[in-house]
Design a protein around this motif. Sequence first.
Motif, PDB file in Angstrom:
ATOM      1  N   LEU A 228      66.489  11.148  23.447  1.00 41.99           N
ATOM      2  CA  LEU A 228      65.371  11.487  22.569  1.00 41.99           C
ATOM      3  C   LEU A 228      65.827  12.118  21.256  1.00 41.99           C
ATOM      4  CD1 LEU A 228      62.816  12.916  25.160  1.00 41.99           C
ATOM      5  CD2 LEU A 228      63.115  10.566  24.363  1.00 41.99           C
ATOM      6  N   PHE A 229      67.136  12.357  21.133  1.00 42.22           N
ATOM      7  CA  PHE A 229      67.663  12.895  19.891  1.00 42.22           C
ATOM      8  C   PHE A 229      67.966  11.797  18.873  1.00 42.22           C
ATOM      9  CE2 PHE A 229      68.783  16.252  22.933  1.00 42.22           C
ATOM     10  CZ  PHE A 229      68.336  17.377  22.252  1.00 42.22           C
ATOM     11  N   ASN A 230      68.449  10.653  19.344  1.00 42.35           N
ATOM     12  CA  ASN A 230      68.951   9.630  18.437  1.00 42.35           C
ATOM     13  C   ASN A 230      68.259   8.281  18.537  1.00 42.35           C
ATOM     14  OD1 ASN A 230      71.316  11.251  17.416  1.00 42.35           O
ATOM     15  ND2 ASN A 230      71.831  11.197  19.596  1.00 42.35           N
ATOM     16  N   SER A 231      67.551   8.022  19.616  1.00 43.23           N
ATOM     17  CA  SER A 231      66.924   6.719  19.815  1.00 43.23           C
ATOM     18  C   SER A 231      65.434   6.783  19.493  1.00 43.23           C
ATOM     19  CB  SER A 231      67.113   6.237  21.263  1.00 43.23           C
ATOM     20  OG  SER A 231      66.353   5.069  21.496  1.00 43.23           O
ATOM     21  N   ALA A 232      65.050   6.174  18.372  1.00 44.50           N
ATOM     22  CA  ALA A 232      63.627   6.116  18.031  1.00 44.50           C
ATOM     23  C   ALA A 232      62.862   5.346  19.094  1.00 44.50           C
ATOM     24  CB  ALA A 232      63.452   5.460  16.659  1.00 44.50           C
ATOM     25  N   ALA A 233      63.497   4.309  19.657  1.00 44.29           N
ATOM     26  CA  ALA A 233      62.830   3.511  20.684  1.00 44.29           C
ATOM     27  C   ALA A 233      62.522   4.358  21.916  1.00 44.29           C
ATOM     28  CB  ALA A 233      63.693   2.316  21.067  1.00 44.29           C
ATOM     29  N   ASP A 234      63.483   5.155  22.363  1.00 39.47           N
ATOM     30  CA  ASP A 234      63.245   6.010  23.525  1.00 39.47           C
ATOM     31  C   ASP A 234      62.154   7.033  23.237  1.00 39.47           C
ATOM     32  OD1 ASP A 234      65.232   4.598  24.782  1.00 39.47           O
ATOM     33  OD2 ASP A 234      66.637   6.279  24.953  1.00 39.47           O
ATOM     34  N   ALA A 235      62.143   7.565  22.009  1.00 41.68           N
ATOM     35  CA  ALA A 235      61.105   8.526  21.641  1.00 41.68           C
ATOM     36  C   ALA A 235      59.732   7.866  21.661  1.00 41.68           C
ATOM     37  CB  ALA A 235      61.392   9.115  20.260  1.00 41.68           C
ATOM     38  N   ILE A 236      59.628   6.676  21.102  1.00 39.41           N
ATOM     39  CA  ILE A 236      58.359   5.935  21.083  1.00 39.41           C
ATOM     40  C   ILE A 236      57.883   5.652  22.500  1.00 39.41           C
ATOM     41  CG2 ILE A 236      57.363   3.673  20.549  1.00 39.41           C
ATOM     42  CD1 ILE A 236      59.193   3.737  17.995  1.00 39.41           C
ATOM     43  N   GLY A 237      58.759   5.093  23.320  1.00 42.19           N
ATOM     44  CA  GLY A 237      58.378   4.762  24.686  1.00 42.19           C
ATOM     45  C   GLY A 237      58.023   5.977  25.508  1.00 42.19           C
ATOM     46  N   SER A 238      58.705   7.100  25.261  1.00 39.06           N
ATOM     47  CA  SER A 238      58.459   8.313  26.043  1.00 39.06           C
ATOM     48  C   SER A 238      57.125   8.951  25.689  1.00 39.06           C
ATOM     49  CB  SER A 238      59.612   9.301  25.834  1.00 39.06           C
ATOM     50  OG  SER A 238      60.831   8.753  26.319  1.00 39.06           O
ATOM     51  N   VAL A 239      56.768   8.947  24.393  1.00 38.17           N
ATOM     52  CA  VAL A 239      55.452   9.464  24.001  1.00 38.17           C
ATOM     53  C   VAL A 239      54.349   8.617  24.631  1.00 38.17           C
ATOM     54  CG1 VAL A 239      53.866   9.792  22.065  1.00 38.17           C
ATOM     55  CG2 VAL A 239      56.243  10.525  21.861  1.00 38.17           C
ATOM     56  N   ALA A 240      54.509   7.302  24.548  1.00 39.33           N
ATOM     57  CA  ALA A 240      53.503   6.415  25.146  1.00 39.33           C
ATOM     58  C   ALA A 240      53.419   6.629  26.649  1.00 39.33           C
ATOM     59  CB  ALA A 240      53.844   4.962  24.824  1.00 39.33           C
ATOM     60  N   ASN A 241      54.568   6.791  27.301  1.00 43.48           N
ATOM     61  CA  ASN A 241      54.591   7.009  28.745  1.00 43.48           C
ATOM     62  C   ASN A 241      53.928   8.328  29.112  1.00 43.48           C
ATOM     63  OD1 ASN A 241      55.546   6.231  31.446  1.00 43.48           O
ATOM     64  ND2 ASN A 241      56.913   7.981  31.268  1.00 43.48           N
ATOM     65  N   TYR A 242      54.111   9.339  28.284  1.00 47.07           N
ATOM     66  CA  TYR A 242      53.475  10.635  28.521  1.00 47.07           C
ATOM     67  C   TYR A 242      51.956  10.484  28.529  1.00 47.07           C
ATOM     68  CZ  TYR A 242      52.491  15.624  28.133  1.00 47.07           C
ATOM     69  OH  TYR A 242      52.032  16.899  28.364  1.00 47.07           O
ATOM     70  N   PHE A 243      51.436   9.820  27.515  1.00 44.62           N
ATOM     71  CA  PHE A 243      49.981   9.679  27.449  1.00 44.62           C
ATOM     72  C   PHE A 243      49.447   8.772  28.552  1.00 44.62           C
ATOM     73  CE2 PHE A 243      50.353  10.963  22.840  1.00 44.62           C
ATOM     74  CZ  PHE A 243      49.759  12.192  23.042  1.00 44.62           C
ATOM     75  N   LYS A 244      50.211   7.767  28.919  1.00 47.00           N
ATOM     76  CA  LYS A 244      49.796   6.931  30.049  1.00 47.00           C
ATOM     77  C   LYS A 244      49.670   7.770  31.312  1.00 47.00           C
ATOM     78  CE  LYS A 244      51.166   2.836  32.725  1.00 47.00           C
ATOM     79  NZ  LYS A 244      52.216   1.782  32.895  1.00 47.00           N
ATOM     80  N   ALA A 245      50.612   8.694  31.502  1.00 49.82           N
ATOM     81  CA  ALA A 245      50.570   9.566  32.678  1.00 49.82           C
ATOM     82  C   ALA A 245      49.354  10.483  32.657  1.00 49.82           C
ATOM     83  CB  ALA A 245      51.850  10.399  32.758  1.00 49.82           C
ATOM     84  N   PHE A 246      48.850  10.772  31.466  1.00 49.54           N
ATOM     85  CA  PHE A 246      47.679  11.639  31.345  1.00 49.54           C
ATOM     86  C   PHE A 246      46.413  10.836  31.046  1.00 49.54           C
ATOM     87  CE2 PHE A 246      51.045  14.723  31.039  1.00 49.54           C
ATOM     88  CZ  PHE A 246      50.555  15.741  31.838  1.00 49.54           C
ATOM     89  N   ASN A 247      46.416   9.611  31.596  1.00 50.47           N
ATOM     90  CA  ASN A 247      45.196   8.788  31.696  1.00 50.47           C
ATOM     91  C   ASN A 247      44.640   8.339  30.348  1.00 50.47           C
ATOM     92  OD1 ASN A 247      45.147   9.127  34.590  1.00 50.47           O
ATOM     93  ND2 ASN A 247      44.376  11.196  34.230  1.00 50.47           N
ATOM     94  N   TRP A 248      45.530   7.979  29.422  1.00 48.55           N
ATOM     95  CA  TRP A 248      45.051   7.393  28.177  1.00 48.55           C
ATOM     96  C   TRP A 248      44.261   6.129  28.479  1.00 48.55           C
ATOM     97  CZ3 TRP A 248      45.262   9.190  23.220  1.00 48.55           C
ATOM     98  CH2 TRP A 248      44.794   8.295  22.236  1.00 48.55           C
ATOM     99  N   GLN A 249      43.118   5.968  27.847  1.00 53.20           N
ATOM    100  CA  GLN A 249      42.264   4.804  28.076  1.00 53.20           C
ATOM    101  C   GLN A 249      42.326   3.875  26.870  1.00 53.20           C
ATOM    102  OE1 GLN A 249      38.337   5.733  29.634  1.00 53.20           O
ATOM    103  NE2 GLN A 249      39.065   7.744  30.322  1.00 53.20           N
ATOM    104  N   ALA A 250      42.889   2.711  27.081  1.00 47.35           N
ATOM    105  CA  ALA A 250      43.076   1.753  25.995  1.00 47.35           C
ATOM    106  C   ALA A 250      41.740   1.391  25.361  1.00 47.35           C
ATOM    107  CB  ALA A 250      43.762   0.492  26.512  1.00 47.35           C
ATOM    108  N   GLY A 251      41.696   1.384  24.045  1.00 46.72           N
ATOM    109  CA  GLY A 251      40.505   0.971  23.313  1.00 46.72           C
ATOM    110  C   GLY A 251      39.448   2.038  23.146  1.00 46.72           C
TER     111      GLY A 251
END
Length: 356
Positions: A228-251
């Motif tokens: 998460l220090f150097n990989s923008a891709a890992d940071a992007i995926g991890s933020v999205a994964n965090y919100f998915k875990a907290f029941n983000w509702q698409a749309g």
Amino acid sequence: MVKTAHKTRPAKRAIRHRRLARHQAASRQPALPGPIYAQRTDAMLAADDIAARRDLPPDWVRQAIGQAHYLPQVARFIQPPPPGTPKNWQVYRSRFIDPVRIRAGVQFWQDNQQMLTRAQEQTGVPAEIIVGILGVETIYGQQMGSFRVIDALTTLAFDFPASHPRAAARSEFFKAELEQFLSLTHRTGMDPLMPLGSFAGAMGMTQFMPSSWVKYAIDFDGDDRVDLFNSAADAIGSVANYFKAFNWQAGLPTHYAVRFDSATLSLPALLAPDILPTFSVESFVAHGAVLEGAALQHPGKLALVELQNGDAPPSYVAGTENFYAITRYNWSSYYAMAVIELGQEVAQEMARARNP
């Protein structure tokens, strides 16, 4: 990142609120070290306990904690603001919705378009929300903090200011985060004395606390490691994964505009649940809230979100379950709105760049 609850807890929310408000200034200040913890009996006993419970080498844990320095700045920054300190959404907003972050956000989005699109397709979390988070937290990795994480966590674990109203509970929280950090660094081969982060021990572009790194960080670039220090891709995926875990509702929108019918308004009742979505559209309206358009067809629960503006009248929005999900990243409605509006501003600049 802090642990979650069904309702905002002011003490924990205030820690994150202050951390963001001071982030730029703190990240530029050198962390002047105090004494090391090697001679502290309580710290060494805790090291042995961590080693036993986590099956870590005792000498390695003792050395890591023993080389940590007490940081007086950290103890100072973690203190709550003076009683009666006014909140001001417009001032708070100005710290994060600015030309520097907007330009950096456009560049980040352009550089990482593919990963942002993939994250949105896989989790339903919009690219602009991910961009908003990373912009507010660290300006896309430009300001990830200058405090050694081991120093910050050890200071807050063993020398959390006794004057704080929840000192004992907060000390235990940071002891748990220190344990998670040591387990994480040993498992991944990271030198525990090297990572730098915020004064509260948050790390990387995402500013995850160690427990959140362990639970939600993912390898999104496919190189078989989470960085998460150097990989923008890992940071992007991890933020999205965090919100998915907290029941983000698409749309689902994050919030709707709201005004009030003075004849039927029951503001205390609307504000009583804080930012936890509690009201159906029908009950929301029955308490004097006025909604229009798509908001009247909202399928879930709503919360009345109040944003104070100092001496000026407060601002209000009707927050949805997705607004609440953003506050699980940082327990503050001000933070959530800053994330949303920064993402919107960057998206608008992206659209203007495509259609000049």
